[in-house]
Design a protein around this motif. Structure first.
Motif, PDB file in Angstrom:
ATOM      1  N   GLU A  81       0.964 -12.482  21.348  1.00 14.15           N
ATOM      2  CA  GLU A  81       0.705 -11.068  21.098  1.00 14.15           C
ATOM      3  C   GLU A  81       1.795 -10.487  20.210  1.00 14.15           C
ATOM      4  OE1 GLU A  81       0.409  -9.343  25.037  1.00 14.15           O
ATOM      5  OE2 GLU A  81      -1.776  -9.360  24.885  1.00 14.15           O
ATOM      6  N   PHE A  82       1.417  -9.499  19.400  1.00 15.36           N
ATOM      7  CA  PHE A  82       2.353  -8.886  18.466  1.00 15.36           C
ATOM      8  C   PHE A  82       2.294  -7.374  18.599  1.00 15.36           C
ATOM      9  CE2 PHE A  82       3.116  -7.049  14.188  1.00 15.36           C
ATOM     10  CZ  PHE A  82       4.430  -7.452  14.011  1.00 15.36           C
ATOM     11  N   VAL A  83       3.453  -6.745  18.571  1.00  8.30           N
ATOM     12  CA  VAL A  83       3.546  -5.285  18.567  1.00  8.30           C
ATOM     13  C   VAL A  83       4.427  -4.873  17.398  1.00  8.30           C
ATOM     14  CG1 VAL A  83       4.366  -3.232  19.799  1.00  8.30           C
ATOM     15  CG2 VAL A  83       3.255  -5.089  21.065  1.00  8.30           C
ATOM     16  N   ALA A  84       3.904  -4.024  16.523  1.00  7.09           N
ATOM     17  CA  ALA A  84       4.725  -3.455  15.454  1.00  7.09           C
ATOM     18  C   ALA A  84       5.604  -2.375  16.072  1.00  7.09           C
ATOM     19  CB  ALA A  84       3.840  -2.863  14.365  1.00  7.09           C
ATOM     20  N   CYS A  85       6.898  -2.443  15.804  1.00  3.32           N
ATOM     21  CA  CYS A  85       7.837  -1.502  16.421  1.00  3.32           C
ATOM     22  C   CYS A  85       8.957  -1.119  15.455  1.00  3.32           C
ATOM     23  CB  CYS A  85       8.414  -2.106  17.697  1.00  3.32           C
ATOM     24  SG  CYS A  85       9.489  -1.006  18.635  1.00  3.32           S
ATOM     25  N   PRO A  86       8.620  -0.582  14.266  1.00  8.89           N
ATOM     26  CA  PRO A  86       9.692  -0.099  13.396  1.00  8.89           C
ATOM     27  C   PRO A  86      10.402   1.079  14.049  1.00  8.89           C
ATOM     28  CG  PRO A  86       7.571   0.661  12.596  1.00  8.89           C
ATOM     29  CD  PRO A  86       7.281  -0.312  13.708  1.00  8.89           C
ATOM     30  N   VAL A  87      11.642   1.303  13.666  1.00  9.13           N
ATOM     31  CA  VAL A  87      12.433   2.354  14.308  1.00  9.13           C
ATOM     32  C   VAL A  87      13.066   3.263  13.257  1.00  9.13           C
ATOM     33  CG1 VAL A  87      12.923   0.956  16.333  1.00  9.13           C
ATOM     34  CG2 VAL A  87      14.508   0.904  14.393  1.00  9.13           C
ATOM     35  N   LEU A 103       5.310   2.558  17.785  1.00 10.01           N
ATOM     36  CA  LEU A 103       4.632   1.408  18.381  1.00 10.01           C
ATOM     37  C   LEU A 103       3.161   1.371  17.994  1.00 10.01           C
ATOM     38  CD1 LEU A 103       6.216   2.120  21.822  1.00 10.01           C
ATOM     39  CD2 LEU A 103       6.686   0.042  20.542  1.00 10.01           C
ATOM     40  N   ALA A 104       2.690   0.199  17.586  1.00  9.67           N
ATOM     41  CA  ALA A 104       1.279   0.038  17.259  1.00  9.67           C
ATOM     42  C   ALA A 104       0.819  -1.368  17.601  1.00  9.67           C
ATOM     43  CB  ALA A 104       1.019   0.332  15.783  1.00  9.67           C
ATOM     44  N   GLY A 105      -0.445  -1.458  17.957  1.00  4.34           N
ATOM     45  CA  GLY A 105      -1.029  -2.732  18.358  1.00  4.34           C
ATOM     46  C   GLY A 105      -1.901  -2.522  19.573  1.00  4.34           C
ATOM     47  N   PRO A 106      -2.435  -3.584  20.162  1.00  9.40           N
ATOM     48  CA  PRO A 106      -3.264  -3.450  21.356  1.00  9.40           C
ATOM     49  C   PRO A 106      -2.521  -2.697  22.458  1.00  9.40           C
ATOM     50  CG  PRO A 106      -3.398  -5.675  20.495  1.00  9.40           C
ATOM     51  CD  PRO A 106      -2.317  -4.993  19.717  1.00  9.40           C
ATOM     52  N   ALA A 107      -3.210  -1.776  23.105  1.00 13.23           N
ATOM     53  CA  ALA A 107      -2.573  -0.916  24.108  1.00 13.23           C
ATOM     54  C   ALA A 107      -1.878  -1.728  25.205  1.00 13.23           C
ATOM     55  CB  ALA A 107      -3.618   0.014  24.724  1.00 13.23           C
ATOM     56  N   GLU A 108      -2.509  -2.813  25.649  1.00 10.74           N
ATOM     57  CA  GLU A 108      -1.926  -3.613  26.720  1.00 10.74           C
ATOM     58  C   GLU A 108      -0.595  -4.225  26.283  1.00 10.74           C
ATOM     59  OE1 GLU A 108      -2.985  -7.556  29.471  1.00 10.74           O
ATOM     60  OE2 GLU A 108      -4.526  -6.635  28.201  1.00 10.74           O
ATOM     61  N   MET A 121      16.590   1.341  24.063  1.00 11.65           N
ATOM     62  CA  MET A 121      16.995   1.325  22.663  1.00 11.65           C
ATOM     63  C   MET A 121      16.641   2.621  21.952  1.00 11.65           C
ATOM     64  SD  MET A 121      14.127  -1.333  21.173  1.00 11.65           S
ATOM     65  CE  MET A 121      14.306  -0.891  19.443  1.00 11.65           C
ATOM     66  N   GLY A 122      15.836   3.475  22.590  1.00 11.42           N
ATOM     67  CA  GLY A 122      15.422   4.691  21.910  1.00 11.42           C
ATOM     68  C   GLY A 122      15.381   5.913  22.793  1.00 11.42           C
ATOM     69  N   ARG A 123      15.300   7.076  22.150  1.00 11.01           N
ATOM     70  CA  ARG A 123      15.192   8.347  22.864  1.00 11.01           C
ATOM     71  C   ARG A 123      13.753   8.839  22.929  1.00 11.01           C
ATOM     72  NH1 ARG A 123      14.589  12.597  19.217  1.00 11.01           N
ATOM     73  NH2 ARG A 123      15.194  12.177  17.056  1.00 11.01           N
ATOM     74  N   ALA A 124      12.883   8.282  22.073  1.00 10.95           N
ATOM     75  CA  ALA A 124      11.493   8.733  22.054  1.00 10.95           C
ATOM     76  C   ALA A 124      10.614   7.676  21.406  1.00 10.95           C
ATOM     77  CB  ALA A 124      11.369  10.056  21.297  1.00 10.95           C
ATOM     78  N   ASN A 125       9.332   7.710  21.773  1.00  5.87           N
ATOM     79  CA  ASN A 125       8.330   6.843  21.160  1.00  5.87           C
ATOM     80  C   ASN A 125       7.329   7.675  20.371  1.00  5.87           C
ATOM     81  OD1 ASN A 125       9.362   4.520  22.373  1.00  5.87           O
ATOM     82  ND2 ASN A 125       7.965   4.657  24.131  1.00  5.87           N
ATOM     83  N   ILE A 126       6.874   7.126  19.263  1.00  5.61           N
ATOM     84  CA  ILE A 126       5.676   7.616  18.591  1.00  5.61           C
ATOM     85  C   ILE A 126       4.642   6.533  18.837  1.00  5.61           C
ATOM     86  CG2 ILE A 126       4.606   8.253  16.395  1.00  5.61           C
ATOM     87  CD1 ILE A 126       7.363   9.191  15.454  1.00  5.61           C
ATOM     88  N   ASP A 127       3.662   6.851  19.658  1.00 10.45           N
ATOM     89  CA  ASP A 127       2.786   5.840  20.236  1.00 10.45           C
ATOM     90  C   ASP A 127       1.440   5.772  19.516  1.00 10.45           C
ATOM     91  OD1 ASP A 127       1.401   4.092  21.829  1.00 10.45           O
ATOM     92  OD2 ASP A 127       1.869   5.089  23.719  1.00 10.45           O
ATOM     93  N   TYR A 128       1.191   4.660  18.846  1.00 14.64           N
ATOM     94  CA  TYR A 128      -0.090   4.409  18.181  1.00 14.64           C
ATOM     95  C   TYR A 128      -0.828   3.273  18.897  1.00 14.64           C
ATOM     96  CZ  TYR A 128       1.585   7.222  14.201  1.00 14.64           C
ATOM     97  OH  TYR A 128       2.060   8.234  13.394  1.00 14.64           O
ATOM     98  N   SER A 129      -0.772   3.270  20.211  1.00 13.22           N
ATOM     99  CA  SER A 129      -1.452   2.241  20.989  1.00 13.22           C
ATOM    100  C   SER A 129      -2.928   2.166  20.617  1.00 13.22           C
ATOM    101  CB  SER A 129      -1.324   2.547  22.483  1.00 13.22           C
ATOM    102  OG  SER A 129       0.003   2.456  22.917  1.00 13.22           O
ATOM    103  N   GLY A 130      -3.412   0.944  20.462  1.00 11.01           N
ATOM    104  CA  GLY A 130      -4.821   0.747  20.146  1.00 11.01           C
ATOM    105  C   GLY A 130      -5.148   0.862  18.677  1.00 11.01           C
TER     106      GLY A 130
END
Length: 266
Positions: A81-87, A103-108, A121-130
């Motif tokens: 599984e792969f999750v894109a996680c640029p910061v 964060l982007a990729g399959p929600a699970e 590692m962070g103070r906040a997420n920008i969540d693009y799940s799914g």
């Protein structure tokens, strides 16, 4: 999913590989065009290393969205599984756990990465799940143009303030009053000479130009002209010429100063 044991080492390793492949200017002359491509090198690397099931690989590298999607497919095809996680954030923010993670990729898969983002590692997420993996790097690339344009604006403003007799200190008073945060921090970097005094760049000019190139390519694909990025990239080229690999994105100030018949160093 064996993400918990492997997240941090792969985060660093894949990020470093992606950055190296993106900025490399000396490809192997003996390699075929296919072997010289980023996609081929990623595929070779991952095919040889991903040999266990239920493996999860996040990646913080800033690469073109198309590269992100190809990388995701390569990893998925190997059964991982792969999750894109640029910061977003400078190294000091990473040390303090203050990055903003996209964060982007399959929600699970994204859900399994989150315990290592906010509060670690962070103070906040920008969540693009799914959403497609490339959505995360698309935001990262466009978001980085805001940083580039901020430095360009500050550089032109400080140069004009000096040339017109207002003075950088008085302009800085306005900036810290009206625009606290990153604008004030970068304003200080300019007026204090940090843009040329550092032994190691905070945001290396080579990487800044890479990101600018991605933004301009993305814009061209979609029929958009980013003239501000074009101007900033021209100034970054001047920084490269003047400082080489020690150049920093904030060195744009020196380039703007040179155009105004001032010394690069303030």
């Amino acid at each position: 999913m064996k993400l918990y044991q492997l997240f941090l080492p792969w985060l660093v390793a894949l990020g470093a590989v992606a950055a190296q492949l993106q900025v490399s200017k000396k490809p192997d002359a003996s390699a075929s065009p296919q072997q010289s491509s980023i996609g081929y090198q990623y595929s070779t690397l991952l095919t040889s290393m991903i040999r266990q099931p239920d493996l999860g690989l996040p990646n913080t590298a800033t690469v073109h969205p198309d590269t992100t999607d190809k990388l995701a497919k390569t990893i998925n095809d190997q059964g991982a599984e792969f999750v894109a996680c640029p910061v977003f954030g400078a190294p000091a923010m990473a040390d303090a756990g203050q990055l903003v993670c996209v964060l982007a990729g399959p929600a699970e898969a994204v859900d399994k990465v989150k315990p290592y983002t906010t509060g670690v590692m962070g103070r906040a997420n920008i969540d693009y799940s799914g959403e497609p993996h490339g959505s995360a790097t698309r935001l990262k690339i466009i978001g980085n143009t805001f940083i580039l344009n901020m430095v360009e604006t500050l550089s032109e403003g400080h140069t004009l303030a000096e040339k017109s007799g207002l003075g950088s200190d008085r302009l800085h008073q306005f900036i810290e009053t009206m625009f606290p945060g990153p604008y004030t921090a970068y304003s200080n970097r300019l007026r204090q000479g940090d843009y040329y005094k550092r032994e190691e760049p905070l945001f290396a000019v080579d990487l800044a130009r890479k990101d600018a190139g991605h933004a301009l390519a993305l814009a061209k694909t979609h029929g958009v002209r980013m003239k501000d990025v074009e101007v900033a990239d021209q100034h970054l080229a001047q920084v490269q010429k003047h400082m080489g690999t020690k150049g920093d994105i904030a060195g744009i100030y020196g380039a703007v100063r040179q155009e105004a018949d001032l010394k690069f160093e303030n």
